[in-house]
Design a protein around this motif. Sequence first.
Motif, short mmCIF file in Angstrom:
data_model
loop_
_atom_site.label_atom_id
_atom_site.label_comp_id
_atom_site.label_asym_id
_atom_site.label_seq_id
_atom_site.Cartn_x
_atom_site.Cartn_y
_atom_site.Cartn_z
N THR A 1 13.72 34.07 -12.79
CA THR A 1 12.35 34.46 -13.18
C THR A 1 12.36 34.93 -14.64
O THR A 1 13.30 35.60 -15.06
CB THR A 1 11.84 35.61 -12.29
OG1 THR A 1 12.15 35.29 -10.94
CG2 THR A 1 10.34 35.79 -12.45
N GLU A 2 11.30 34.58 -15.37
CA GLU A 2 11.23 35.00 -16.77
C GLU A 2 11.00 36.51 -16.87
O GLU A 2 10.07 37.05 -16.29
CB GLU A 2 10.09 34.27 -17.49
CG GLU A 2 10.08 34.56 -18.97
CD GLU A 2 8.97 33.80 -19.71
OE1 GLU A 2 9.13 33.59 -20.91
OE2 GLU A 2 7.97 33.42 -19.07
N LYS B 1 5.74 34.46 -11.60
CA LYS B 1 6.32 33.60 -12.62
C LYS B 1 6.95 34.40 -13.75
O LYS B 1 7.83 33.92 -14.44
CB LYS B 1 5.23 32.68 -13.19
CG LYS B 1 4.70 31.68 -12.18
CD LYS B 1 4.07 30.49 -12.91
CE LYS B 1 3.57 29.44 -11.95
NZ LYS B 1 2.09 29.49 -11.81
N GLN B 2 6.38 35.61 -13.97
CA GLN B 2 6.92 36.46 -15.04
C GLN B 2 7.06 37.89 -14.53
O GLN B 2 6.27 38.35 -13.73
CB GLN B 2 5.97 36.49 -16.24
CG GLN B 2 5.94 35.22 -17.05
CD GLN B 2 4.90 35.30 -18.17
OE1 GLN B 2 3.88 35.97 -18.04
NE2 GLN B 2 5.18 34.60 -19.26
N ALA C 1 9.07 40.98 -6.87
CA ALA C 1 8.95 39.69 -7.56
C ALA C 1 9.20 38.54 -6.60
O ALA C 1 8.50 37.52 -6.62
CB ALA C 1 9.93 39.63 -8.73
N GLN C 2 10.20 38.74 -5.72
CA GLN C 2 10.51 37.71 -4.71
C GLN C 2 9.33 37.54 -3.75
O GLN C 2 8.87 36.44 -3.50
CB GLN C 2 11.75 38.10 -3.91
CG GLN C 2 13.02 38.18 -4.70
CD GLN C 2 13.41 36.84 -5.32
OE1 GLN C 2 13.27 36.64 -6.53
NE2 GLN C 2 13.85 35.89 -4.50
N PHE D 1 17.50 39.37 -12.83
CA PHE D 1 16.54 38.26 -12.93
C PHE D 1 17.16 37.09 -13.68
O PHE D 1 17.12 37.03 -14.90
CB PHE D 1 15.25 38.72 -13.61
CG PHE D 1 14.40 39.61 -12.75
CD1 PHE D 1 13.55 39.06 -11.79
CD2 PHE D 1 14.46 40.99 -12.85
CE1 PHE D 1 12.77 39.87 -10.97
CE2 PHE D 1 13.70 41.81 -12.03
CZ PHE D 1 12.84 41.26 -11.10
#
Lengths: 236, 336
Positions: free
Chosen positions: B292-293, B267-268, B261-262, B289
């Motif tokens: 982040t969503e 965004k999600q 994710a990084q 997290f």
Amino acid sequence: MYTLAIDTSNNVLGVAITTKDVVIGQISTNLKKNHSVRLMPTIDLLMKQVEIKPSQLEKIVVAKGPGSYTGVRIGLTTAKSLAWALNIPVIGVSSLEVLAYQGRFHDALICPFFDARRGTVYTAGYIWHDGKMSCQLDETNILMTDWLDILLKEEKEVVFLSPDMNVFYEQIKDKLGMLAVIPEAPYHIANAAHLALAATHYREESTHLLTPNYLRLAEAEAKWRQAQKRENKHGG
Amino acid sequence: MNKNKDIYILGIETSCDETAVAIVKNGREIVTNIVASQIDSHKRFGGVVPEIASRHHVEQITIVLEEAFNQSQLDWDDIDAIAVTEGPGLVGALLVGVNAAKAIAFAKGKPLIGVHHIAGHIYANRLIKEFEFPLLSLIVSGGHTELVLMKKHGQYEKIGETRDDAAGEAYDKVARMLGLPYPGGPYIDRLAKEGEAKIDFPRAWLERGSYDFSFSGLKSAVINYIHNAKQRNVEIDKADIAASFQASVVEVLTEKTYHAAQQFGVKQVIVAGGVAANKGLRTSLKKRFKTTELLVPPLHLCTDNAAMIAAAGTIKFKQGKRSDLTLNANPSLPLQ
Ligand SMILES: [Zn+2]
């Protein structure tokens, strides 16, 4: 109004469109080739050729086995889903009975069979009686040697019909000799139009209740039941 | 034709042991969602038996179709297309859904859309919240452990996957070792809460920067631990084993997802598949997290269902992607 007949229960993929008195069209192949890919396109092609729309169908008939588990399920799923979507009845007919119709003009005991592996067959015994195929010896999954012993006791001619004739030809001839009637290749292939004819002798069932005629438990199920039986014995 | 007409997709899913049919409006709203589970039938075998699953699907399919359709109060005229799972999954099970979908599409003259099962799991989340791209999806189930990056609708980039067992598979095997019922995931999750993660089971991080997973080493470590204890006649603490096993799985899943994710600046983050129901995993991800969503669907959308197939099918429908009557079950369908 028209009947659509479907058979994918063995290597034959057969589709026919009939009315009460006329076979309007029929397509059939005898190949071990993907029934799942080819069934719907075959139905589509035939219906286009004879210029019939799905909404003009009034009945679906399907060969419900025995045969290849997967083939039977493809046929039944397609038939049931068509019937459900079109809101018309569906009738399941034994795959053995359909094949037996190929012996319609013989006085003998008619014995269709399919190879069920490990020396066994799916089979039954029919005679033509009272304007239809009537079952004399119930459908069964049995060792071919045992089945031939049973037939021998009937002491009459037996017409053998099977797409898997080459597997059992010698065995049949050895045991039944002159009593065995084995016709030429075209008679060993089920004819989808006969499905529609056979179905005229059956009552319509609920679409939801129509299930395949496997004639055999799933292997895991059979093993499980055996284990249960053993346990019950030991447990008292 | 009204361009703003609502889109209704009928979805069919039979890839494993659930016979499911749903109707979804505009890819976001569930109209009906019927799932007939076979779990009770497979429990006695300690896992899903493919042949028995296929048999149940044939028996159930029109019943489930009818229930879904009747509940919806819709007419056939309202239905825009039939979407069906074409793979991956158990081939015999998939065949029932695929052939039913083809027959209905033909009978009613509707477009047919083959859908990837994992795309379905991802799109289950869109029934809860609209997507924002790029997004990262962690799919964990009995059959899958994958990280999928999406930059726009209908486009999937697999950045990591399991090299051996799926996470859910490891759960089931460890559960069996501990004498827990099938399916084992929920039982281990529950038992883990009563124990302490004090046994040091391995974490398979693999090569630096890899987003792939491996759970077979962990599984063997647990099995060895239990065998050794038995040989030495030492009483094992099942709760501690469950907690330690779960800690290893959850840490690897969480960290790999976090780093991906990084790296991709998503965004999600979406969690999908049956193991997404695992409380230990949910808690760990929520802790990690913070900015982040993180989207985790409710339980009934985590497990296999047809609403997710209809939701994913809606995207293909809008993009004009169609299947024809030669559509077949593909047990190893690639995600693309
Ligand atoms: Zn799934």
